[in-house]
Design a protein around this motif. Structure first.
Motif, PDB file in Angstrom:
ATOM      1  N   THR A  75       0.826  -1.199   0.000  1.00 37.96           N
ATOM      2  CA  THR A  75       0.000   0.000   0.000  1.00 37.96           C
ATOM      3  C   THR A  75       0.864   1.254   0.000  1.00 37.96           C
ATOM      4  OG1 THR A  75      -1.739  -1.170   1.182  1.00 37.96           O
ATOM      5  CG2 THR A  75      -1.833   1.238   1.216  1.00 37.96           C
TER       6      THR A  75
ATOM      7  N   THR B  37       2.398   1.731  -3.454  1.00 34.36           N
ATOM      8  CA  THR B  37       1.371   2.092  -4.431  1.00 34.36           C
ATOM      9  C   THR B  37       1.076   3.581  -4.350  1.00 34.36           C
ATOM     10  OG1 THR B  37       0.371  -0.106  -4.378  1.00 34.36           O
ATOM     11  CG2 THR B  37      -1.021   1.707  -5.145  1.00 34.36           C
ATOM     12  N   PHE B  38       0.842   4.074  -3.140  1.00 33.97           N
ATOM     13  CA  PHE B  38       0.552   5.497  -2.977  1.00 33.97           C
ATOM     14  C   PHE B  38       1.781   6.357  -3.224  1.00 33.97           C
ATOM     15  CE2 PHE B  38      -3.238   3.914  -0.811  1.00 33.97           C
ATOM     16  CZ  PHE B  38      -4.198   4.749  -1.363  1.00 33.97           C
TER      17      PHE B  38
ATOM     18  N   ASP C  77       4.284   5.743  -5.382  1.00 35.09           N
ATOM     19  CA  ASP C  77       4.467   5.853  -6.835  1.00 35.09           C
ATOM     20  C   ASP C  77       3.369   6.688  -7.486  1.00 35.09           C
ATOM     21  OD1 ASP C  77       6.735   4.306  -6.662  1.00 35.09           O
ATOM     22  OD2 ASP C  77       5.748   2.439  -7.233  1.00 35.09           O
ATOM     23  N   THR C  78       2.129   6.542  -7.014  1.00 37.17           N
ATOM     24  CA  THR C  78       1.030   7.343  -7.549  1.00 37.17           C
ATOM     25  C   THR C  78       1.256   8.824  -7.256  1.00 37.17           C
ATOM     26  OG1 THR C  78      -0.498   5.493  -7.245  1.00 37.17           O
ATOM     27  CG2 THR C  78      -1.480   7.685  -7.494  1.00 37.17           C
ATOM     28  N   GLY C  79       1.739   9.127  -6.055  1.00 37.96           N
ATOM     29  CA  GLY C  79       2.028  10.513  -5.701  1.00 37.96           C
ATOM     30  C   GLY C  79       3.109  11.126  -6.564  1.00 37.96           C
TER      31      GLY C  79
ATOM     32  N   ALA D 281       3.864  10.186  -9.648  1.00 35.74           N
ATOM     33  CA  ALA D 281       3.318  10.346 -10.999  1.00 35.74           C
ATOM     34  C   ALA D 281       2.374  11.543 -11.078  1.00 35.74           C
ATOM     35  CB  ALA D 281       2.586   9.074 -11.417  1.00 35.74           C
ATOM     36  N   LEU D 282       1.422  11.624 -10.159  1.00 34.19           N
ATOM     37  CA  LEU D 282       0.468  12.732 -10.199  1.00 34.19           C
ATOM     38  C   LEU D 282       1.138  14.064  -9.867  1.00 34.19           C
ATOM     39  CD1 LEU D 282      -2.674  11.134  -8.510  1.00 34.19           C
ATOM     40  CD2 LEU D 282      -2.279  11.577 -10.941  1.00 34.19           C
TER      41      LEU D 282
ATOM     42  N   SER E  76       4.176  14.956 -10.549  1.00 32.80           N
ATOM     43  CA  SER E  76       4.916  15.408 -11.736  1.00 32.80           C
ATOM     44  C   SER E  76       3.990  16.087 -12.736  1.00 32.80           C
ATOM     45  CB  SER E  76       5.601  14.221 -12.403  1.00 32.80           C
ATOM     46  OG  SER E  76       6.534  13.629 -11.542  1.00 32.80           O
TER      47      SER E  76
END
Length: 80
Positions: free
Chosen positions: A28, A31-32, A34-36, A38-39, A41
């Protein structure tokens, strides 16, 4: 920053769960994480394109201060 912050935050995530769920906590967390990245950027790229690097750095500083305040607030509530 990443070399110090990432293992520290991962340790917090793992220590906040039961030992049998440490794998879930790690999955978890990343996941968050890597998502952070990406978003973040994408969002900061749009801010730079619309305004400037100065605005992006200023908004980043405000964001960090708000998140730090929320963290300390949540920690104070959970330690009661």
């Amino acid at each position: 920053g990443f070399g110090t912050l990432t293992p520290s935050l991962q340790t917090l995530a793992i220590q906040s769960t039961e030992a049998s769920r440490s794998g879930h906590a790690t999955a978890t967390f990343f996941t968050f994480f890597d998502t952070g990245i990406a978003l973040g950027s994408i969002v900061w790229g749009v801010v730079i394109a619309m305004f400037s690097f100065e605005t992006m750095y200023f908004m980043s500083a405000i964001f960090v201060l708000v998140v730090m305040g929320l963290y300390y607030y949540i920690q104070s509530i959970s330690s009661r």
